[in-house]
Design a protein around this motif. Structure first.
Motif, PDB file in Angstrom:
ATOM      1  N   LEU A   5       0.753  -1.028   0.011  1.00  0.00           N
ATOM      2  CA  LEU A   5      -0.051  -0.070  -0.093  1.00  0.00           C
ATOM      3  C   LEU A   5       1.062   1.233  -0.154  1.00  0.00           C
ATOM      4  CD1 LEU A   5      -2.888  -0.912   2.444  1.00  0.00           C
ATOM      5  CD2 LEU A   5      -3.004  -0.510  -0.016  1.00  0.00           C
ATOM      6  N   THR A   6       2.084   1.143   0.739  1.00  0.00           N
ATOM      7  CA  THR A   6       2.718   2.234   0.746  1.00  0.00           C
ATOM      8  C   THR A   6       3.594   2.542  -0.691  1.00  0.00           C
ATOM      9  OG1 THR A   6       4.905   0.969   1.787  1.00  0.00           O
ATOM     10  CG2 THR A   6       3.122   2.152   3.108  1.00  0.00           C
ATOM     11  N   MET A   7       3.474   1.580  -1.548  1.00  0.00           N
ATOM     12  CA  MET A   7       4.314   1.486  -2.616  1.00  0.00           C
ATOM     13  C   MET A   7       3.293   1.637  -3.939  1.00  0.00           C
ATOM     14  SD  MET A   7       7.305   1.141  -2.143  1.00  0.00           S
ATOM     15  CE  MET A   7       8.458   0.372  -0.585  1.00  0.00           C
ATOM     16  N   ASN A   8       2.055   2.347  -3.425  1.00  0.00           N
ATOM     17  CA  ASN A   8       0.905   2.630  -4.477  1.00  0.00           C
ATOM     18  C   ASN A   8       0.722   1.557  -5.525  1.00  0.00           C
ATOM     19  OD1 ASN A   8       0.825   5.448  -3.854  1.00  0.00           O
ATOM     20  ND2 ASN A   8       2.776   5.923  -5.079  1.00  0.00           N
ATOM     21  N   ILE A   9       0.758   0.045  -4.983  1.00  0.00           N
ATOM     22  CA  ILE A   9       0.431  -0.902  -5.764  1.00  0.00           C
ATOM     23  C   ILE A   9      -1.428  -0.655  -5.955  1.00  0.00           C
ATOM     24  CG2 ILE A   9       0.056  -3.464  -5.738  1.00  0.00           C
ATOM     25  CD1 ILE A   9       2.876  -2.386  -5.967  1.00  0.00           C
ATOM     26  N   MET A  10      -1.989  -0.147  -5.216  1.00  0.00           N
ATOM     27  CA  MET A  10      -3.495  -0.098  -5.467  1.00  0.00           C
ATOM     28  C   MET A  10      -3.688   0.909  -6.346  1.00  0.00           C
ATOM     29  SD  MET A  10      -5.445  -2.118  -3.535  1.00  0.00           S
ATOM     30  CE  MET A  10      -6.771  -1.041  -3.493  1.00  0.00           C
ATOM     31  N   SER A  11      -2.857   1.703  -6.904  1.00  0.00           N
ATOM     32  CA  SER A  11      -2.894   2.602  -8.118  1.00  0.00           C
ATOM     33  C   SER A  11      -3.517   1.728  -9.392  1.00  0.00           C
ATOM     34  CB  SER A  11      -1.833   3.269  -8.511  1.00  0.00           C
ATOM     35  OG  SER A  11      -0.884   2.490  -8.892  1.00  0.00           O
ATOM     36  N   ILE A  12      -3.154   0.433  -9.267  1.00  0.00           N
ATOM     37  CA  ILE A  12      -3.695  -0.309 -10.501  1.00  0.00           C
ATOM     38  C   ILE A  12      -5.084  -0.483 -10.242  1.00  0.00           C
ATOM     39  CG2 ILE A  12      -3.309  -2.425 -11.552  1.00  0.00           C
ATOM     40  CD1 ILE A  12      -0.869  -2.711 -10.677  1.00  0.00           C
ATOM     41  N   VAL A  13      -5.642  -0.662  -9.320  1.00  0.00           N
ATOM     42  CA  VAL A  13      -6.954  -1.014  -8.924  1.00  0.00           C
ATOM     43  C   VAL A  13      -7.900   0.393  -8.772  1.00  0.00           C
ATOM     44  CG1 VAL A  13      -8.806  -1.588  -7.184  1.00  0.00           C
ATOM     45  CG2 VAL A  13      -6.522  -2.900  -7.304  1.00  0.00           C
ATOM     46  N   TYR A  14      -7.349   1.602  -8.576  1.00  0.00           N
ATOM     47  CA  TYR A  14      -7.812   2.830  -8.718  1.00  0.00           C
ATOM     48  C   TYR A  14      -7.955   3.254 -10.044  1.00  0.00           C
ATOM     49  CZ  TYR A  14      -6.513   3.395  -3.597  1.00  0.00           C
ATOM     50  OH  TYR A  14      -6.396   3.294  -2.223  1.00  0.00           O
ATOM     51  N   ALA A  15      -7.067   2.867 -10.909  1.00  0.00           N
ATOM     52  CA  ALA A  15      -7.090   3.117 -12.409  1.00  0.00           C
ATOM     53  C   ALA A  15      -8.257   2.393 -12.862  1.00  0.00           C
ATOM     54  CB  ALA A  15      -5.777   2.994 -13.048  1.00  0.00           C
ATOM     55  N   LEU A  16      -8.371   1.224 -12.629  1.00  0.00           N
ATOM     56  CA  LEU A  16      -9.476   0.297 -13.274  1.00  0.00           C
ATOM     57  C   LEU A  16     -10.898   1.024 -12.597  1.00  0.00           C
ATOM     58  CD1 LEU A  16     -10.638  -2.168 -14.674  1.00  0.00           C
ATOM     59  CD2 LEU A  16     -10.369  -3.437 -12.513  1.00  0.00           C
ATOM     60  N   ILE A  17     -10.943   1.209 -11.478  1.00  0.00           N
ATOM     61  CA  ILE A  17     -11.995   2.117 -10.815  1.00  0.00           C
ATOM     62  C   ILE A  17     -12.561   3.236 -11.736  1.00  0.00           C
ATOM     63  CG2 ILE A  17     -13.508   3.152  -8.801  1.00  0.00           C
ATOM     64  CD1 ILE A  17     -11.854   0.849  -7.097  1.00  0.00           C
ATOM     65  N   ASP A  18     -11.539   4.072 -11.943  1.00  0.00           N
ATOM     66  CA  ASP A  18     -11.612   5.268 -12.431  1.00  0.00           C
ATOM     67  C   ASP A  18     -12.050   5.320 -14.012  1.00  0.00           C
ATOM     68  OD1 ASP A  18     -10.758   6.917 -10.338  1.00  0.00           O
ATOM     69  OD2 ASP A  18      -8.725   7.089 -11.182  1.00  0.00           O
ATOM     70  N   TYR A  19     -11.773   4.095 -14.683  1.00  0.00           N
ATOM     71  CA  TYR A  19     -11.911   3.909 -15.884  1.00  0.00           C
ATOM     72  C   TYR A  19     -13.580   3.408 -16.015  1.00  0.00           C
ATOM     73  CZ  TYR A  19     -12.392   1.149 -20.261  1.00  0.00           C
ATOM     74  OH  TYR A  19     -12.841   0.724 -21.614  1.00  0.00           O
ATOM     75  N   VAL A  20     -13.984   2.704 -15.124  1.00  0.00           N
ATOM     76  CA  VAL A  20     -15.207   2.122 -15.073  1.00  0.00           C
ATOM     77  C   VAL A  20     -16.159   3.274 -14.746  1.00  0.00           C
ATOM     78  CG1 VAL A  20     -16.954   0.548 -13.811  1.00  0.00           C
ATOM     79  CG2 VAL A  20     -14.760  -0.087 -14.252  1.00  0.00           C
ATOM     80  N   GLY A  21     -15.850   4.243 -13.858  1.00  0.00           N
ATOM     81  CA  GLY A  21     -16.484   5.431 -13.572  1.00  0.00           C
ATOM     82  C   GLY A  21     -16.822   6.041 -14.769  1.00  0.00           C
ATOM     83  N   ASN A  22     -15.715   6.395 -15.651  1.00  0.00           N
ATOM     84  CA  ASN A  22     -15.894   7.304 -16.596  1.00  0.00           C
ATOM     85  C   ASN A  22     -16.725   6.519 -17.925  1.00  0.00           C
ATOM     86  OD1 ASN A  22     -14.156   9.877 -16.689  1.00  0.00           O
ATOM     87  ND2 ASN A  22     -12.916   8.218 -15.456  1.00  0.00           N
ATOM     88  N   ARG A  23     -16.741   5.453 -17.795  1.00  0.00           N
ATOM     89  CA  ARG A  23     -17.492   4.484 -18.711  1.00  0.00           C
ATOM     90  C   ARG A  23     -18.931   4.568 -18.451  1.00  0.00           C
ATOM     91  NH1 ARG A  23     -15.862   2.936 -23.308  1.00  0.00           N
ATOM     92  NH2 ARG A  23     -17.154   1.241 -23.436  1.00  0.00           N
ATOM     93  N   VAL A  24     -19.312   4.580 -17.148  1.00  0.00           N
ATOM     94  CA  VAL A  24     -20.799   4.730 -16.950  1.00  0.00           C
ATOM     95  C   VAL A  24     -21.257   6.162 -16.697  1.00  0.00           C
ATOM     96  CG1 VAL A  24     -20.522   2.691 -15.507  1.00  0.00           C
ATOM     97  CG2 VAL A  24     -20.207   4.946 -14.288  1.00  0.00           C
ATOM     98  N   GLY A  25     -20.338   7.114 -17.021  1.00  0.00           N
ATOM     99  CA  GLY A  25     -21.023   8.660 -17.238  1.00  0.00           C
ATOM    100  C   GLY A  25     -20.469   9.479 -16.018  1.00  0.00           C
ATOM    101  N   LEU A  26     -19.554   9.070 -15.241  1.00  0.00           N
ATOM    102  CA  LEU A  26     -18.975  10.101 -14.111  1.00  0.00           C
ATOM    103  C   LEU A  26     -17.533  10.350 -14.617  1.00  0.00           C
ATOM    104  CD1 LEU A  26     -19.362   7.571 -11.182  1.00  0.00           C
ATOM    105  CD2 LEU A  26     -20.699   9.572 -11.721  1.00  0.00           C
ATOM    106  N   HIS A  27     -17.826  11.527 -15.350  1.00  0.00           N
ATOM    107  CA  HIS A  27     -16.725  12.077 -16.025  1.00  0.00           C
ATOM    108  C   HIS A  27     -15.769  12.849 -15.080  1.00  0.00           C
ATOM    109  CE1 HIS A  27     -18.691  11.548 -20.137  1.00  0.00           C
ATOM    110  NE2 HIS A  27     -19.618  12.189 -19.526  1.00  0.00           N
ATOM    111  N   ASN A  28     -14.327  12.814 -15.324  1.00  0.00           N
ATOM    112  CA  ASN A  28     -13.360  13.268 -14.567  1.00  0.00           C
ATOM    113  C   ASN A  28     -13.350  12.821 -13.174  1.00  0.00           C
ATOM    114  OD1 ASN A  28     -12.518  14.808 -16.459  1.00  0.00           O
ATOM    115  ND2 ASN A  28     -14.106  16.381 -16.051  1.00  0.00           N
ATOM    116  N   PHE A  29     -13.874  11.478 -12.995  1.00  0.00           N
ATOM    117  CA  PHE A  29     -13.938  10.792 -11.454  1.00  0.00           C
ATOM    118  C   PHE A  29     -12.596  10.272 -11.158  1.00  0.00           C
ATOM    119  CE2 PHE A  29     -14.529   6.956  -9.156  1.00  0.00           C
ATOM    120  CZ  PHE A  29     -15.083   7.577  -8.035  1.00  0.00           C
ATOM    121  N   ASN A  30     -12.175  10.407 -10.262  1.00  0.00           N
ATOM    122  CA  ASN A  30     -10.800  10.184  -9.533  1.00  0.00           C
ATOM    123  C   ASN A  30     -11.073   9.494  -8.357  1.00  0.00           C
ATOM    124  OD1 ASN A  30      -8.149   9.725  -8.943  1.00  0.00           O
ATOM    125  ND2 ASN A  30      -7.617  11.252 -10.457  1.00  0.00           N
ATOM    126  N   ILE A  31     -11.166   8.382  -7.849  1.00  0.00           N
ATOM    127  CA  ILE A  31     -11.246   7.874  -6.776  1.00  0.00           C
ATOM    128  C   ILE A  31     -10.021   8.037  -5.855  1.00  0.00           C
ATOM    129  CG2 ILE A  31     -10.239   5.436  -7.266  1.00  0.00           C
ATOM    130  CD1 ILE A  31     -12.637   4.362  -5.239  1.00  0.00           C
TER     131      ILE A  31
END
Length: 311
Positions: free
Chosen positions: A237-263
Motif C-alpha cells: 500500500l505504501t508503494m502505490n500498488i493499489m493505483s492499478i485498482v484505482y485506475a480500473l475503478i476510474d475507468y469504469v466510473g468514466n465509462r458509466v458517465g462519471l466524467h473526470n471521476f478520480n477515486i
C-alpha cells in the motif's frame, strides 16, 4: 486496558529498532537529496550564466523581448505549479519517490525535506511495519485469550491498541521532524525551518492521514491474522500498488458517465500525496474528513470482527 497497551508498546524492543532505522534512513535520504539538489543547482547556474551573457550582448530592444519572454515563462511556470496537484493525481507511479520541492538557488528547509518524505510515504512505511507487528503480537497467544475472557466487550481491546498506536504515530512524527533539523545541518550545512504558517496545518493534516493509514493496516492484520501476509499488503500500500485498482475503478466510473471521476482523491494514500505544502483551508478540511472517515470505519470494522471472532 489503554495503560496496559501503552506500557507493553514502550516495552517492545521492535519499536526502538524501527525508530533507529527510521532516523538512519532519514539521514541517508537527506544526503541523497543533497546530491540531487546540488546537481539541479549547477544546471540552474549554467542557465543563469547563459541568460546573463545573452542579456549583455543584446541591445535595449532585444532586452525588452527577453523580458517579455521571461514574463511569459514565469506565467507558464505559475500555471504548472497550479496544475501540480492534478498531475500528482493523474500520474501515480508504483513505488516510492522522494523529491525536494526546493527551487534552485534557495536554501533547503526542514519543511521541504519533511514534505517530500511525507508525500512519498517514506514515514508511512515505518509506521505500518510497527502497526502490523504490534497488532498481531498477542493475537494467537494465551495473553489475549485471558484478557479477552475478562472483558465483556472484546472490541475495546482494539480501541485500546488504536490509542497506543495514536501515541506512537504522534511521537514518531514529532521526533522525525525535530531530527530532520539535525539531518539538514549535517547534509546541507544549515537549518531553516520554513514558514510555520505552512508547517503547522500541513504537519497536523499529514499526522491525521498517517494515523488513518496505520489503522487501515491494523485492521488488515486483525482480519487476516497472518503477520507475513498483513505486512506484505501494508508495505504494498505504501508503494502505490493499489493505483492499478484505482485506475480500473476510474475507468469504469468514466465509462458509466462519471466524467473526470478520480477515486484517488477519496483515499488516505491519495490525500497524502496530493496535499500541497501550502495547504489551504479546503485542502485541510477535505483531507481531515477523509482521514476521520477511514479512522471510524477501520476501528468499527476491526472491533466488530474481533468481538465476533472466537479467540
Amino acid at each position: 486496558m489503554i495503560k496496559m497497551d501503552v506500557y507493553r508498546m514502550f516495552r517492545t524492543k521492535s519499536m526502538y529498532v524501527i525508530w533507529i532505522i527510521l532516523l538512519a534512513s532519514a539521514l541517508i535520504t537527506s544526503f541523497l537529496s543533497k546530491i540531487d539538489y546540488d546537481a539541479a543547482n549547477k544546471e540552474w547556474e549554467k542557465q543563469q550564466a547563459v541568460e546573463s551573457q545573452a542579456d549583455t550582448d543584446t541591445d535595449m530592444q532585444a532586452a525588452d523581448v527577453v523580458n517579455a519572454q521571461d514574463i511569459e515563462e514565469q506565467q507558464a511556470d505559475n500555471s504548472n505549479k497550479e496544475q501540480l496537484s492534478q498531475q500528482n493525481t493523474d500520474n501515480v507511479n508504483i513505488g516510492m519517490s522522494v523529491e525536494l520541492p526546493t527551487e534552485p538557488g534557495k536554501k533547503v528547509t526542514v519543511m521541504d525535506v519533511f514534505f517530500s518524505n511525507a508525500q512519498g510515504k517514506f514515514y508511512a512505511l515505518f509506521l505500518v511495519i510497527f502497526a502490523v507487528m504490534f497488532a498481531t503480537a498477542d493475537i494467537k497467544s494465551g495473553y489475549i485469550k485471558n484478557i479477552g475472557g475478562q472483558v465483556s466487550q472484546r472490541g475495546m481491546l482494539i480501541v485500546s491498541r488504536a490509542v497506543a498506536l495514536a501515541l506512537f504515530t504522534a511521537i514518531t512524527f514529532a521526533g522525525i521532524f525535530v531530527f530532520q533539523a539535525a539531518a539538514n545541518m549535517l547534509a546541507f550545512k544549515c537549518v531553516v525551518w520554513g514558514n510555520w504558517k505552512e508547517i503547522i496545518p500541513y504537519f497536523l493534516t499529514e499526522l491525521m492521514l498517517h494515523y488513518a493509514f496505520v489503522l487501515i493496516c491494523m485492521a488488515i492484520a486483525v482480519i487476516i491474522k497472518n503477520n507475513v501476509i498483513s505486512m506484505t499488503l501494508s508495505v504494498c500500500l505504501t508503494m502505490n500498488i493499489m493505483s492499478i485498482v484505482y485506475a480500473l475503478i476510474d475507468y469504469v466510473g468514466n465509462r458509466v458517465g462519471l466524467h473526470n471521476f478520480n477515486i484517488y482523491k477519496y483515499t488516505v494514500t491519495g490525500r497524502m500525496a496530493m496535499l500541497p505544502m501550502n495547504a489551504g483551508r479546503d485542502d485541510v478540511i477535505s483531507s481531515m474528513c477523509v482521514a476521520a472517515t477511514f479512522i471510524v470505519i477501520m476501528l468499527s470494522l476491526s472491533s466488530y470482527i474481533f468481538q465476533k471472532r472466537d479467540i
